[in-house]
Design a protein around this motif. Structure first.
Motif, mmCIF file in Angstrom:
data_model
loop_
_atom_site.group_PDB
_atom_site.id
_atom_site.type_symbol
_atom_site.label_atom_id
_atom_site.label_comp_id
_atom_site.label_asym_id
_atom_site.label_seq_id
_atom_site.Cartn_x
_atom_site.Cartn_y
_atom_site.Cartn_z
ATOM 1 N N GLY B 622 24.761 45.178 35.612
ATOM 2 C CA GLY B 622 25.339 44.260 34.645
ATOM 3 C C GLY B 622 25.836 45.017 33.425
ATOM 4 O O GLY B 622 25.232 46.006 33.006
ATOM 5 N N LYS B 623 26.968 44.564 32.883
ATOM 6 C CA LYS B 623 27.526 45.228 31.699
ATOM 7 C C LYS B 623 27.929 44.160 30.692
ATOM 8 O O LYS B 623 28.578 43.169 31.048
ATOM 9 C CB LYS B 623 28.730 46.089 32.074
ATOM 10 C CG LYS B 623 28.388 47.147 33.117
ATOM 11 C CD LYS B 623 29.617 47.799 33.707
ATOM 12 C CE LYS B 623 29.308 48.380 35.074
ATOM 13 N NZ LYS B 623 29.322 47.397 36.165
ATOM 14 N N LEU B 680 23.950 48.095 29.531
ATOM 15 C CA LEU B 680 23.808 48.084 30.979
ATOM 16 C C LEU B 680 22.516 47.345 31.316
ATOM 17 O O LEU B 680 21.464 47.660 30.768
ATOM 18 C CB LEU B 680 23.714 49.515 31.522
ATOM 19 C CG LEU B 680 24.989 50.348 31.701
ATOM 20 C CD1 LEU B 680 25.888 49.710 32.736
ATOM 21 C CD2 LEU B 680 25.730 50.553 30.393
ATOM 22 N N THR B 681 22.636 46.353 32.186
ATOM 23 C CA THR B 681 21.447 45.617 32.616
ATOM 24 C C THR B 681 21.193 45.910 34.080
ATOM 25 O O THR B 681 22.019 46.541 34.749
ATOM 26 C CB THR B 681 21.628 44.095 32.465
ATOM 27 O OG1 THR B 681 22.493 43.618 33.500
ATOM 28 C CG2 THR B 681 22.231 43.742 31.105
ATOM 29 N N THR B 712 30.913 43.113 33.482
ATOM 30 C CA THR B 712 30.322 43.671 34.705
ATOM 31 C C THR B 712 31.401 44.144 35.672
ATOM 32 O O THR B 712 31.306 45.232 36.240
ATOM 33 C CB THR B 712 29.423 42.631 35.382
ATOM 34 O OG1 THR B 712 28.329 42.329 34.516
ATOM 35 C CG2 THR B 712 28.885 43.139 36.717
ATOM 36 N N GLU B 713 32.421 43.323 35.864
ATOM 37 C CA GLU B 713 33.464 43.708 36.815
ATOM 38 C C GLU B 713 34.618 44.461 36.154
ATOM 39 O O GLU B 713 35.605 44.770 36.808
ATOM 40 C CB GLU B 713 34.000 42.458 37.531
ATOM 41 C CG GLU B 713 33.072 41.973 38.634
ATOM 42 C CD GLU B 713 32.388 40.675 38.285
ATOM 43 O OE1 GLU B 713 31.837 40.584 37.162
ATOM 44 O OE2 GLU B 713 32.412 39.749 39.113
ATOM 45 N N GLN B 714 34.475 44.704 34.855
ATOM 46 C CA GLN B 714 35.527 45.435 34.166
ATOM 47 C C GLN B 714 35.396 46.945 34.381
ATOM 48 O O GLN B 714 36.338 47.690 34.150
ATOM 49 C CB GLN B 714 35.473 45.093 32.662
ATOM 50 C CG GLN B 714 36.474 45.828 31.783
ATOM 51 C CD GLN B 714 37.916 45.599 32.217
ATOM 52 O OE1 GLN B 714 38.235 44.560 32.810
ATOM 53 N NE2 GLN B 714 38.783 46.560 31.950
ATOM 54 N N TRP B 715 34.233 47.365 34.813
ATOM 55 C CA TRP B 715 33.972 48.788 35.004
ATOM 56 C C TRP B 715 33.302 49.023 36.346
ATOM 57 O O TRP B 715 32.327 48.366 36.656
ATOM 58 C CB TRP B 715 33.014 49.321 33.917
ATOM 59 C CG TRP B 715 33.514 49.159 32.517
ATOM 60 C CD1 TRP B 715 33.232 48.136 31.675
ATOM 61 C CD2 TRP B 715 34.364 50.053 31.807
ATOM 62 N NE1 TRP B 715 33.863 48.316 30.470
ATOM 63 C CE2 TRP B 715 34.574 49.500 30.520
ATOM 64 C CE3 TRP B 715 34.981 51.271 32.119
ATOM 65 C CZ2 TRP B 715 35.359 50.114 29.564
ATOM 66 C CZ3 TRP B 715 35.759 51.889 31.158
ATOM 67 C CH2 TRP B 715 35.952 51.299 29.889
ATOM 68 N N VAL D 107 39.150 42.780 29.432
ATOM 69 C CA VAL D 107 38.539 42.176 30.631
ATOM 70 C C VAL D 107 39.568 42.108 31.763
ATOM 71 O O VAL D 107 39.502 41.239 32.631
ATOM 72 C CB VAL D 107 37.962 40.764 30.326
ATOM 73 C CG1 VAL D 107 36.739 40.862 29.425
ATOM 74 C CG2 VAL D 107 39.015 39.850 29.705
ATOM 75 N N SER D 108 40.505 43.043 31.750
ATOM 76 C CA SER D 108 41.618 43.001 32.706
ATOM 77 C C SER D 108 41.155 42.963 34.160
ATOM 78 O O SER D 108 41.759 42.301 34.991
ATOM 79 C CB SER D 108 42.513 44.224 32.503
ATOM 80 O OG SER D 108 42.920 44.315 31.167
ATOM 81 N N ALA D 109 40.087 43.719 34.454
ATOM 82 C CA ALA D 109 39.637 43.794 35.841
ATOM 83 C C ALA D 109 38.458 42.859 36.100
ATOM 84 O O ALA D 109 37.984 42.759 37.225
ATOM 85 C CB ALA D 109 39.235 45.229 36.177
#
Lengths: 92, 956, 410, 194
Positions: B622-623, B680-681, B712-715, D107-109
């Motif tokens: 998790g971010k 970060l989780t 979370t899904e950005q990285w 938050v593009s991705a």
């Protein structure tokens, strides 16, 4: 399956919300100065009113804002919803 | 087989098409528009099954879902247990048989599709009978959004089973015109074969549409067999009609005994004569229509037996004209026959007393005890019911917001009245919604009806058979009788709920549609109290049974629960990863090479990370991006350790606790700027921790200027781990000085790779030199492949969660949720160093001071080394003290704790474990025992850090 | 005549169950709440302690609350020593209860499977099994092929979103017929001279210092030497009248039943990850429960999306259930505590005992808690099995936290 | 080295989407720079700094010329741009709102967009979206954060005819949602009953 009125988004299905229990239970100013008993009251004890109850709700699948509501726990009817910055409504 | 009881003409069946079906092994024919029941009756077959407990023959007693008699099992086209012959539409090739009580499930999964749909309307009308159609027309004409749902295969309701006229024409012509008009309104949804089965708050009504069953084997596969409509209506109009109520008498269950209205329905709707020689037993005028209609169709009506002292003066003349004898002041006290009724036993009846009975031969005994309004949906919506002395039934007793009841469901039993009432209720509903009704809203003209004679409320006929009520059936499906109710009352039971449970009345397939009110009435009579006081049992959804699969809808198999995957998922699949479910995520657990089992693969992956270089897809972590001038204040209040002192460019490990002081999550914090952090989780904790932070920020500390955003899904996050990781990172990111001096442990650096921003962090969850690579997932695969390419000379090895777990366990790093269970504090984990003593408060701090937290025997995280150097302790194993004689004491055996993590270590060349042990840190060096498969395995208690306790390796 | 359907001939209830007395003006013990716990307590007060000047006051009909609404699962495979002690004692009592009550309670020890679908489920399951064994509770860990042997209709294939990785199995666990159980206790209590008073709602308490002297009810005032609160979901309504704060929250918990089906499901299956629990009752109906509705509610009804999710879980785990039919849904009111363990014992009033917070575990504990609470009342001293569940644990922090460890709490 | 190739979560679904019939059109809108913007109050200063009037009516969105501005909450918006890189967008927005006490996060991705067009897409959405999507209620300019199936989504109406929507879904749920949509559209994939 009731509709819950989010103060921001308007009425949405109950499934979009999560429940936060009794409202207006503030975090103690100085927990370190509380007795074990007083601290336990904050951590574990909440009212469990049958009837009109002020409680917290979170529009978790929508705008993600917390808000408060007056709801009847016997009929489940929401009587009022109000934003966190609004005072607890005076109910008859 | 022929259909000797089919009329020459009439009915709403398609006589041009013949369907063949099999019942109880015999082949019969019928027509589209038939139900299984009507086709069987046409063949002269009344008995459908035998009863559950007594094995008595039982037949069709009603024409729709209220039928208590005709339970069948369908075998083809697909096995389905316990349906009513009266509601199974006939299809070609149907195979079914009668059911004595228990249905049978298919032995294979059902391949049919099921789905659900949300639909919103201004006005929902339930029931397309006269009241419902009138209401729907009024609503539709206003331009409102309307839904009309009806359980039958076609609209018309009671009109389908009668010979009524409207506007001087058959009433069904008006129905057809109404249906056509509704179809022409673009905002009207009209669904037949759709049963509203549940009524909930705020106009929420659930309805089941049967979409393909009537098509039999021709049903299209891509169309759902059944659909659950989730209807949300601003106003609900319940026009569900009424169920005819029987009168109970001895042997009232013989096949051929049928509700009077049902016989009319079979005649008019299905073109079926339910018998040739009928006796009609009634307490009210409605059954006279059945007598006259059947007479008109050629049935010999032997008598109308009317329990009222004067019978029906209004109807007498018509019967006389037809030559039907009317016996006022008489009742049916019993029947003869076994598989079919052969005689009705008729006796005079006055002041509750029954005279001597005489038999009248018949093959059809029609019964009417009045009508029970179908108040189910109203009652489910928590409407209060009141008992109506005149009708002998429960009626809606109050107005509900947004839900009104009309027509027969509201106790209006005449056609003209239903039309007017339907229109009235719809107009009231529109008015409440501030919708203007259309100017032109004409109702058809119904012929003037004679005011019927007052009905008599009669629950049961005294049993003069000598059986003392043991054959006077109240609930045919449960074989429950008047005698059973009497015994329950005699046992001391007063509540109708107790009566129901004692007798099991109302618990069968029909949920008491015909028996419920009878039971209330008979119980009240036996107790000598008003029926209103006895009341009814609660009406609960569903109104009629609904298949599990219909409610499951499309949430089955792959769609049962979302599978979350990272940007690298396809790569993992190609690489042969074995996946593990972590919450909703699919994570690679290990990557076996040909011939490798998990143990071998994990030893190889671990060795690579400890001696060369490994790479993990850690993107599921998790971010949370935390921004704002008060970001550090919020984090200081939520983490047990100090975050505000962290320097920009640095990283800190942090622990979060609940208010009860128990660890809820851990992870690293990157300070991106004075006013910005990246948290970060854990993978499983991501959503929970974001919720947790927002809850505190919004509800307790709204004054803090801070915002939390999930990224979370950005990285994507790729830990590159091992002594050669610096070589790999240095090769891929040449602009970064990866030396220990320039890029020390627990710091992060930003760089650019081919124009794409990349963040690198010196974080190690393995104890080895390691770099975490963060990049926008658009470039995730490309960067991963660059890292693999650069690592190839060093034997870079992708590893999964299992190896990650081994590596971290060797270092004593806990996994929250595996090495903790919600009862563990940071101190228990040996992480007092991560608990700030400077901060005046943080969430959880006060709880650390409670008495139970001072207990020296609290469980603490320690390492365990099996003394034999061989045994891999099963995770979850319990830990016990050793007895002097080497055996366990008898139960209960005191337990000291349990094994939370256990692995084979490539590095240590032996198995090891982590465990929570009472007073564990004071036991280091002790030998304890772990029961494994009946043996006691000695284990040495150690500190939790087993590899590189000095931390020499993390800098490479 | 065709043969009877299996299960159709459930044993009949006796011709006499209980008296319907008018309340007396005074009793030695007044038990508030005529559910399973109240009735069992009454029975054991009479049987074990000879205390019969007792009234059970019930606001509705006897055993009409959670006793009539639960899914009748009985097991004792709880994690913590304190929990397994009270539930295992209850299980031992269940094993002799039919004889004790002289009532056919249809206790069927068909075993309970708790399925594991994730690696953490497996760890938690093994932990519980190992703890159970050491506590003398029968428990086994079963691999998927063994699960299939116990219950062939469970979907143990790979063609499922959350694969079955194994299960814990308690062979002695099972189900019983709830009404029969309640009525068995009630009949025995009534026979012993205990007054069961229905339609009698407590509206207040008469107090004198630290003692309660009586209860005010809709059927008049009743003086009481000792008061025991056994009101489950309505406990807070009573404790609010007494000014006692109790950390329980009342939530709807829904259950449902199918039509009668030929025997297909030989045991009890519970799953946490794919949330459903299901057994096939004696008559043949599938009985199922789901998760607790999230919000506080006294309405004995819940939201339908919970049922839909439960159906999806049922069909996922048991593909052959697809065309079984939902016949009836209902809800009870469960009183949940912060650590998912009950709260039993003393209150700030010297002569008032509390018994609540059983959440979803109340039915299976019925004889055990009746036994222990009767002992506690008779000796004015908490029975050892309930001592760890005192109200003051929330102050000390010595919780018995069954959340994390035995997440399937039903 | 070569340029870093981009991938998105729904590449494997493109063929399946292409095979859908005209009444249920699904296309993917990947690689759109998007920022989550937080701002306590919007006014002239914010509009000037951002170059767009952020919508203040809940459940609405507005076009911004090169992208969209979607209301997410009383102090939260999504701002997208088809002409900037993610880092350019975040930097520009952050610079604009920081002085006003706001914040901005790339938050593009985080999400990916699906464009749903055709006469039947409202029926497809109705299988898993509890919000009333009738054009009388949910016309062009409407938006909602809600659930579609079991995935959280941001939904936008692009037409007044109920036949053009954008669904933004968390990237990790995209495959699930794509499967869900294809399954929901199945009954519209054949015109004749066979």
């Amino acid at each position: 399956m009731q509709l819950i009125e989010c103060p921001w988004c308007g009425p949405r299905e109950e499934v979009e919300f999560s429940y936060g229990g009794q409202a207006h239970v503030p975090y103690p100013d100085t927990p370190g100065e509380l007795t074990d008993e007083e601290w336990a009251r904050y951590v574990f004890f909440r009212d469990n009113t049958r009837g009109r109850f002020a409680e917290r709700w979170h529009h978790s699948a929508g705008c993600r804002r917390w808000f408060n509501a007056i709801r009847d726990t016997a009929t489940y009817r929401f009587e009022r919803v109000y934003r966190l910055d609004e005072p607890r409504p005076v109910t008859p | 087989m022929t259909s000797p009881f089919r009329t020459a003409e009439g009915g709403r069946i398609d006589r041009a098409t013949t369907l063949e079906f099999t019942f109880d092994g015999q082949t019969h024919t019928g027509h589209p528009g038939d139900t299984l029941a009507s086709a069987l009756l046409a063949a002269g077959r009344h008995q459908i099954a035998t009863s559950i407990a007594l094995g008595r023959p039982r037949g069709v007693a009603a024409a729709w879902a209220e039928d208590p008699g005709g339970l069948v099992q369908v075998e083809e086209p697909f096995p389905e247990p316990m349906l009513l012959a009266t509601t199974v539409e006939l299809s070609d090739g149907l195979v079914a048989h009668g059911l004595p009580g228990q249905g049978r499930l298919a032995e294979v999964a059902d391949s049919a599709r099921y789905d659900g749909v949300h639909h919103h309307v201004d006005v929902l009308v339930v029931g397309a009978g006269p009241a419902g159609l009138a209401a729907a027309l009024t609503a539709a004409r206003s331009g409102a959004r309307v839904a009309l749902v009806d359980e039958q295969s076609e609209a018309g309701g009671s009109l389908l089973g009668g010979a009524d006229r409207l506007d001087d024409a058959p009433a069904m012509r008006w129905v057809a015109a109404a249906v056509a008009e509704l179809a022409a309104h673009p905002e009207v949804l009209h669904l037949q074969r759709t049963t509203a089965f549940g009524s909930y708050d705020d106009g929420f009504v659930l309805a089941l549409e049967r979409r393909t069953d009537h098509l039999g084997t021709a049903a299209p596969k891509q169309v759902s067999r059944q659909r659950v409509w989730r209807l949300r209506a601003r106003s609900v109009v319940v026009a569900t009609g009424a169920h005819e109520r029987p009168v109970v008498f001895a042997d009232n269950d013989r096949p051929g005994t049928m509700l009077a209205g049902a016989a009319r329905t079979f005649l008019h709707r299905y073109g079926v004569l339910p018998g040739r020689q009928a006796v009609v037993f009634t307490t009210n005028d409605s059954a006279y229509d059945a007598a006259l209609d059947l007479h008109g169709a050629g049935v010999r009506v032997e008598a109308v037996v009317d329990a009222r002292p004067a019978g029906s003066p209004q109807r007498r003349e018509a019967c006389e004209r037809a030559g039907i004898p009317v016996l006022p002041g008489a009742v049916v006290v019993g029947t003869r026959g076994v598989e079919r009724v052969t005689h009705a036993l008729v006796a005079p009846f006055a002041d509750g007393e029954v005279g001597a009975a005489s038999p009248i031969a018949c093959d059809l005994l029609l019964v009417s005890g009045g009508w029970n309004p179908a108040v189910h949906l109203f009652s489910q919506a928590r409407g209060r019911l009141v008992y109506d002395e005149t009708l002998g039934a429960f009626l809606p007793g109050e107005e509900l917001d947004g839900l009104s009841v009309t027509g027969a469901a509201a106790g209006v039993l005449d056609l003209a009245g239903c039309l007017v009432d339907g229109q009235r209720v719809a107009r009231a509903a529109l008015s409440a919604l501030a919708v203007e009704p259309a100017g032109e809203d004409r109702l058809p003209t119904a012929p003037e009806e004679v005011v019927p004679a007052a009905p008599l409320v009669l629950w049961r006929v005294p049993d003069t058979s000598g059986a003392e009520g043991t054959t006077s059936f109240v609930d045919l499906q449960r074989d429950a009788t008047v005698a059973d109710i009497a015994r329950a009352v005699g046992a001391g039971l007063r509540s109708i709920e107790h009566i129901k449970r004692y007798t099991t009345i109302g618990t069968a397939h029909d949920q008491g549609k015909t028996s419920g009110v009878l039971t209330s009435g008979i119980t009240a009579e036996l107790l000598g109290v008003p029926v209103q006081d006895t009341g009814t049992t609660t009406f609960r959804p569903p109104y009629t049974p609904v298949a599990f699969a219909a409610l499951a809808g499309r949430d089955r198999g792959r769609l049962f629960d979302p599978e979350r995957v990272t940007a690298l998922h396809d790569w993992h699949v190609v690489a042969g990863a074995v996946f593990e479910d972590v919450g909703q995520w699919k994570r690679p657990r290990y990557y076996p090479r040909p011939g490798e089992d998990m143990a071998a693969a994990v030893l190889r992956e671990c060795a690579a990370a400890r001696t060369g270089v490994g790479i993990l897809d850690g993107s599921t972590l998790g971010k949370i991006d935390v921004q704002g001038p008060d970001a550090a204040v919020l984090l200081d209040r939520l983490y047990t350790n100090m975050i505000s002192s962290l320097k920009v460019g640095s990283v800190r490990y942090g622990v979060m606790c609940g208010v009860d002081g128990m660890v809820i999550d851990d992870g690293t914090v990157l300070r991106l700027a004075e006013d910005r952090f990246l948290l970060l989780t854990t993978t499983g904790g991501a959503a929970k921790i974001l919720d947790w932070m927002e809850e505190w920020a919004q509800t307790e500390w709204p004054d803090l200027r801070v915002h939390c955003t999930s990224v979370t899904e950005q990285w994507v996050t790729f830990p590159v781990v091992g002594p050669r990781s610096r070589d790999v990172i240095g090769a891929v990111f040449p602009q970064v000085d990866v030396s220990n001096e320039a890029f020390p442990f627990m710091t992060w650096r930003d760089t650019i790779l081919d124009g794409v921003p990349v963040r690198l962090a010196r974080i190690s969850f393995s104890g080895e030199l390691a770099f975490e690579v963060y990049v926008n997932p658009w470039y995730g695969v490309a960067v991963w492949e660059r890292l693999l390419e650069a690592g190839r000379p060093h034997g870079i090895t992708p590893y999964g969660t299992e190896t990650m777990h081994v590596l971290r366990a060797e270092k004593g790093y806990p996994i929250i949720g595996q090495d903790t269970d919600g009862t563990v504090t940071p101190h228990d984990l040996g992480m007092a160093w991560a608990v700030s003593k400077k901060k005046p408060d943080f969430i959880g701090k006060r709880s650390f001071a409670r008495p139970a937290n001072q207990d020296p025997l609290r469980k603490q995280l320690v390492g365990l080394l099996p003394v034999d150097g061989q045994t891999v302790l099963p995770e979850g194993s319990q830990i016990v003290d050793f007895l002097a004689d080497g055996r366990l004491p008898p139960p209960p055996v005191p337990m000291l704790g349990h094994v939370t993590s256990s692995y084979r270590s490539a590095e240590l060349a032996r198995p090891f474990a982590l465990a929570l042990v009472k007073g564990g840190r004071s036991r280091i060096g002790d030998t304890l025992h772990v029961p494994v498969d009946g043996a006691l395995v000695p284990v040495e208690v150690t500190g939790s850090v087993l590899v590189d306790p000095e931390g020499a390796r993390r800098d490479g | 005549m065709s043969p009877r359907t299996p299960g159709a001939d459930l044993p009949e209830h006796p011709d006499f169950l209980w008296r319907n007395p008018e309340p007396k003006r005074s009793y030695d013990v007044v038990i508030v709440g005529g559910g399973g716990h109240g009735l069992a307590t009454a029975h054991y007060l009479a049987k074990n302690h000879g205390i019969t000047n007792v009234a059970v006051v019930e606001k509705g009909w006897l055993a009409g609350g959670n006793m009539a609404r639960n899914t009748t699962i009985i097991r004792s495979n709880y994690l913590w020593d304190e929990s397994s002690a009270i539930y295992e004692q209850a299980l031992k009592l269940w094993e002799g209860l039919e004889e004790d009550l002289g009532y056919p309670i249809l206790f069927s020890q068909r075993g309970v499977l708790n399925l594991a679908h994730t690696l953490q489920d497996v760890r938690d399951s093994v932990r519980r099994v190992e703890a159970n064994k050491l506590n003398g509770v029968d428990a086994e860990w079963l691999e998927p092929d063994e699960v299939r042997k116990v219950c062939p209709i469970v979907n143990t294939s790979a063609d499922i979103r959350y694969r079955v990785l194994g299960a814990t199995y308690q062979p002695r666990a099972g189900i019983a017929k709830h009404d029969y159980v309640a009525w068995g206790f009630a009949r025995r209590a009534s026979e012993a001279g205990i007054d069961l008073i229905q339609d009698c709602e407590v509206t207040g308490f008469a107090t004198d210092g630290n003692r309660v002297t009586g209860v005010r009810t809709t059927r008049g005032d009743i003086a009481a030497g000792t008061v025991a609160l056994c009101a489950a979901g309505h406990t807070s309504v009573l404790t609010d009248m007494l000014g006692i704060r109790v950390p329980v929250q009342s939530h709807p918990l829904q259950a449902l039943v199918s039509e009668l089906l030929e025997p297909v499901h030989p045991t009890v299956v519970m799953s946490n990850a794919v949330h459903v629990y299901v057994s096939q009752a004696h008559k043949g109906e599938l009985v199922m429960g789901a998760g607790v509705d999230s919000y506080n509610g006294y309405g004995q009804r819940g939201a339908f999306h919970i049922i839909e999710r439960q159906m999806a879980a049922a069909v996922e785990l048991f593909p052959v259930f697809a065309r079984a039919h939902l016949l009836r849904t209902w809800a009870g009111i469960v009183d949940t505590s912060p650590d998912a363990s009950p709260i039993v014992g003393r209150t700030p009033y010297d002569n008032v005992y509390l018994n609540c917070g059983w959440g979803t575990g109340g039915f299976k504990a019925t004889p055990g808690i009746g036994w222990a609470l009767a002992h506690t009342i008779a000796h004015d001293e908490p029975h050892p099995n309930v001592a760890p569940f005192a109200l003051d644990r929330f102050v000390s922090g010595a919780l018995v936290d069954e959340h994390g460890a035995a997440a399937v709490a039903h | 080295m070569a340029e870093l190739l981009r991938t998105h979560p729904l590449m494997a679904w493109s063929r399946a989407f292409e095979r859908l019939p005209e009444p249920v059109g699904i296309t993917v809108e990947p690689f759109v720079a998007t920022a989550d913007v937080r701002l306590a109050s919007v006014g002239a200063a914010a509009s000037e700094a951002l170059g767009v009037d952020l919508p203040t009516v809940p459940n609405t969105w507005v076009p911004t010329g090169t992208g969209r501005a979607v209301w997410l909450g009383p102090d939260e918006w999504l701002l997208s741009s088809t002409t900037e890189t993610p880092e350019q967008l975040e930097a520009r927005i952050r610079a604009a709102v920081l002085p006003l006490g706001g914040s901005a996060t790339d938050v593009s991705a985080q999400r990916i967009g699906l464009r749903l067009t055709g006469a039947r897409v409202r029926d497809v959405l109705a299988k898993g979206c509890s919000i009333d999507l009738h054009p009388r209620v949910f016309a062009r300019g409407s938006s909602a954060q809600t659930s579609l199936g079991q995935a959280g989504v941001v939904l936008m109406a692009l037409s007044d005819a109920g036949d053009d929507y954008v669904v933004l879904v968390r990237s990790s749920f995209a495959g699930y949602l794509a499967d869900w949509l294809l399954d929901a559209a199945l009954e519209f994939t054949t015109t004749h009953d066979s």
